[in-house]
Design a protein around this motif. Structure first.
Motif, PDB file in Angstrom:
ATOM      1  N   ARG A   1     -12.162  89.143 -69.125  1.00  0.00           N
ATOM      2  CA  ARG A   1     -12.969  88.151 -69.850  1.00  0.00           C
ATOM      3  C   ARG A   1     -12.161  87.370 -70.897  1.00  0.00           C
ATOM      4  NH1 ARG A   1     -17.108  86.611 -73.147  1.00  0.00           N
ATOM      5  NH2 ARG A   1     -18.966  86.024 -71.967  1.00  0.00           N
ATOM      6  N   PRO A   2     -11.493  88.084 -71.848  1.00  0.00           N
ATOM      7  CA  PRO A   2     -10.729  87.326 -72.847  1.00  0.00           C
ATOM      8  C   PRO A   2      -9.585  86.522 -72.231  1.00  0.00           C
ATOM      9  CG  PRO A   2     -10.450  89.717 -73.164  1.00  0.00           C
ATOM     10  CD  PRO A   2     -11.502  89.530 -72.120  1.00  0.00           C
ATOM     11  N   PHE A   3      -8.997  87.078 -71.167  1.00  0.00           N
ATOM     12  CA  PHE A   3      -7.870  86.381 -70.530  1.00  0.00           C
ATOM     13  C   PHE A   3      -8.337  85.063 -69.921  1.00  0.00           C
ATOM     14  CE2 PHE A   3      -5.045  85.527 -66.949  1.00  0.00           C
ATOM     15  CZ  PHE A   3      -3.795  85.689 -67.526  1.00  0.00           C
ATOM     16  N   LEU A   4      -9.441  85.133 -69.167  1.00  0.00           N
ATOM     17  CA  LEU A   4      -9.949  83.923 -68.515  1.00  0.00           C
ATOM     18  C   LEU A   4     -10.421  82.909 -69.558  1.00  0.00           C
ATOM     19  CD1 LEU A   4     -10.592  82.420 -65.902  1.00  0.00           C
ATOM     20  CD2 LEU A   4     -12.739  83.681 -65.743  1.00  0.00           C
TER      21      LEU A   4
ATOM     22  N   VAL B   1     -17.578  84.974 -63.549  1.00  0.00           N
ATOM     23  CA  VAL B   1     -17.512  83.505 -63.415  1.00  0.00           C
ATOM     24  C   VAL B   1     -18.854  82.897 -63.836  1.00  0.00           C
ATOM     25  CG1 VAL B   1     -16.891  81.589 -61.891  1.00  0.00           C
ATOM     26  CG2 VAL B   1     -15.862  83.844 -61.520  1.00  0.00           C
ATOM     27  N   LYS B   2     -19.925  83.630 -63.525  1.00  0.00           N
ATOM     28  CA  LYS B   2     -21.254  83.154 -63.952  1.00  0.00           C
ATOM     29  C   LYS B   2     -21.344  83.121 -65.483  1.00  0.00           C
ATOM     30  CE  LYS B   2     -24.583  84.878 -61.205  1.00  0.00           C
ATOM     31  NZ  LYS B   2     -25.789  85.674 -60.848  1.00  0.00           N
ATOM     32  N   GLU B   3     -20.779  84.140 -66.115  1.00  0.00           N
ATOM     33  CA  GLU B   3     -20.768  84.144 -67.589  1.00  0.00           C
ATOM     34  C   GLU B   3     -19.982  82.956 -68.129  1.00  0.00           C
ATOM     35  OE1 GLU B   3     -19.309  87.855 -69.280  1.00  0.00           O
ATOM     36  OE2 GLU B   3     -20.413  88.964 -67.742  1.00  0.00           O
TER      37      GLU B   3
ATOM     38  N   TYR C   1     -19.264  77.844 -70.874  1.00  0.00           N
ATOM     39  CA  TYR C   1     -18.631  76.507 -70.825  1.00  0.00           C
ATOM     40  C   TYR C   1     -19.515  75.559 -70.010  1.00  0.00           C
ATOM     41  CZ  TYR C   1     -14.453  79.067 -72.289  1.00  0.00           C
ATOM     42  OH  TYR C   1     -13.556  79.850 -72.974  1.00  0.00           O
ATOM     43  N   PRO C   2     -20.683  75.227 -70.522  1.00  0.00           N
ATOM     44  CA  PRO C   2     -21.607  74.425 -69.695  1.00  0.00           C
ATOM     45  C   PRO C   2     -21.048  73.053 -69.321  1.00  0.00           C
ATOM     46  CG  PRO C   2     -22.438  74.710 -71.954  1.00  0.00           C
ATOM     47  CD  PRO C   2     -21.221  75.569 -71.834  1.00  0.00           C
ATOM     48  N   SER C   3     -20.070  72.559 -70.057  1.00  0.00           N
ATOM     49  CA  SER C   3     -19.586  71.212 -69.727  1.00  0.00           C
ATOM     50  C   SER C   3     -18.496  71.246 -68.647  1.00  0.00           C
ATOM     51  CB  SER C   3     -19.053  70.511 -70.972  1.00  0.00           C
ATOM     52  OG  SER C   3     -17.896  71.185 -71.400  1.00  0.00           O
ATOM     53  N   LEU C   4     -18.029  72.439 -68.290  1.00  0.00           N
ATOM     54  CA  LEU C   4     -17.011  72.501 -67.230  1.00  0.00           C
ATOM     55  C   LEU C   4     -17.673  72.633 -65.869  1.00  0.00           C
ATOM     56  CD1 LEU C   4     -14.281  74.918 -68.689  1.00  0.00           C
ATOM     57  CD2 LEU C   4     -14.425  72.415 -68.821  1.00  0.00           C
TER      58      LEU C   4
ATOM     59  N   LEU D   1     -24.464  78.159 -54.729  1.00  0.00           N
ATOM     60  CA  LEU D   1     -24.643  76.756 -55.132  1.00  0.00           C
ATOM     61  C   LEU D   1     -25.688  76.633 -56.241  1.00  0.00           C
ATOM     62  CD1 LEU D   1     -24.396  74.799 -51.751  1.00  0.00           C
ATOM     63  CD2 LEU D   1     -22.782  74.717 -53.668  1.00  0.00           C
ATOM     64  N   LYS D   2     -26.563  77.656 -56.339  1.00  0.00           N
ATOM     65  CA  LYS D   2     -27.543  77.640 -57.446  1.00  0.00           C
ATOM     66  C   LYS D   2     -26.863  78.052 -58.745  1.00  0.00           C
ATOM     67  CE  LYS D   2     -31.541  78.790 -54.631  1.00  0.00           C
ATOM     68  NZ  LYS D   2     -31.994  79.969 -53.942  1.00  0.00           N
ATOM     69  N   ASP D   3     -25.901  78.954 -58.651  1.00  0.00           N
ATOM     70  CA  ASP D   3     -25.295  79.531 -59.855  1.00  0.00           C
ATOM     71  C   ASP D   3     -24.055  78.771 -60.345  1.00  0.00           C
ATOM     72  OD1 ASP D   3     -27.171  81.543 -59.738  1.00  0.00           O
ATOM     73  OD2 ASP D   3     -25.883  82.910 -58.609  1.00  0.00           O
TER      74      ASP D   3
END
Ligand SMILES: Cc1cc2nc3c(=O)[nH]c(=O)nc-3n(C[C@H](O)[C@H](O)[C@H](O)COP(=O)(O)O)c2cc1C
Length: 327
Positions: A149-152, A195-197, A202-205, A223-225
């Motif tokens: 998580r922190p790495f990504l 990736v979902k988190e 990061y909603p703008s990415l 495609l929904k997520d």
């Protein structure tokens, strides 16, 4: 093809796959699917700057939407190659930060770049300054012992600070030592939830999910997520899976039949042979899976494998294979 960049247009891409998604493969896949995005195999900056550029960059106009994937770590060289991509008419240029092979590590690019987000940020920044087409990144969720998580997050923070908006994330770690590239595509567990988190953080990415997607149901759910999905091996091994995606996701009611696709490859093979001396088998090797799980599939595979190398480019192999299947 009408591929608007709208958020609502389903994004499905075929993964860049070295030795697999060459231009012949892409031409073939495009005959089945007008709507997916296609990626080249990774091309290194060294190959483009010092090698036969046209051999690496040329493509058939029908392949578009087409992204060029680059491998490299030098901002100037990557910017130069991004410009070449734009000049050749590519729709996008993508930086490989996910490949773990030794060769790629020796060149300090691919997945090992994820541990140097500042280098990636400088490279992406230079590429973006050089072109007006989108510059995107393909990466893993982490490498080696790093906590995922922190790495990504630190990677996404650094690289998105350049203005880069789109990341395709192969949702498993890469182990740079001890696993082969092939093992690195199967052994590290998939972590779609992470990736979902990231999508929530990061909603703008635009985050495109990759790794282990094999069915229509998987694709519809993801495609929904996520903002899109990228599919690799399933499409290569079972190319007509694209027909299912075309019909059910893009609402395409005029998908070509398998036989039609096979026959449509004949003039292409003849043209490639005449113009570039391309052997038939170089093209037909990508078509082996066309009849996957269909009656006659074994005969098709066998006929193509045993006879394509004998073809002189007037291409009788495909027509003969089709006749052999129906016997
Ligand atoms: C034969 C092969 C070659 C690949 N070459 C590349 C490549 O050049 N660049 C890249 O970013 N990923 C490469 N990959 C990884 C795929 O793009 C993709 O991330 C991976 O296969 C996971 O997706 P999938 O489970 O849908 O196959 C390759 C995969 C395969 C099977």
């Amino acid at each position: 093809m009408n591929q608007e960049q709208s958020t609502f247009y389903p994004y499905i891409a075929i993964a860049p796959m070295m030795d697999w998604t060459d231009r012949h493969c892409r031409y073939f896949l495009r005959l089945i699917s007008p709507n997916v995005r296609l990626f080249t195999e990774m091309v290194t900056t060294g190959a483009l700057i010092h090698g036969d550029r046209d051999r690496f960059l040329r493509y058939d106009p029908t392949e578009k939407y087409l992204a060029l994937q680059l491998g490299g770590d030098d901002p100037q060289a990557l910017a130069t190659c991004a410009k070449m991509a734009e000049d050749y008419g590519y729709d996008e240029v993508n930086l490989n930060c996910g490949c773990p092979s030794d060769r790629v590590q020796n060149g300090n690019f691919g997945a090992c770049l994820m541990a140097q987000p500042d280098v990636v940020a400088r490279a992406v920044d230079a590429m973006q300054r050089a072109v007006s087409i989108p510059v995107t990144v393909k990466c893993r969720i982490a490498i080696d012992d790093y906590e995922e998580r922190p790495f990504l997050k630190s990677f996404l923070d650094s690289v998105s600070a350049t203005g880069c908006r789109e990341f395709t994330i192969h949702a498993r770690k890469a182990w740079l030592k001890g696993l082969s590239p092939k093992e690195n595509r199967d052994i590290p567990p998939l972590n779609y939830d992470l990736v979902k988190e990231m999508k929530a953080d990061y909603p703008s990415l635009r985050l495109i999910l990759n790794g282990g997607i094999k069915t229509l149901e998987d694709t519809q759910q993801h495609l929904k997520d996520f903002d899109g999905v990228m599919i690799g091996r399933e499409v290569y091994q079972n190319p007509y899976f694209l027909a299912t995606l075309e019909e059910n996701i893009f609402g395409n009611t005029t998908v070509s039949t398998r036989d039609h696709v096979a026959r449509a490859m004949i003039p292409y093979i003849q043209h490639q042979n005449k113009t570039y001396g391309t052997p038939t088998k170089t093209i037909t090797r990508h078509m082996i899976g066309l009849y996957h799980l269909q009656p006659g599939a074994k005969k098709w595979r066998r006929y193509i494998s045993e006879n394509a190398h004998k073809d002189k480019g007037d291409d009788t192999v495909i027509a003969d294979a089709l006749a052999f299947m129906s016997q």
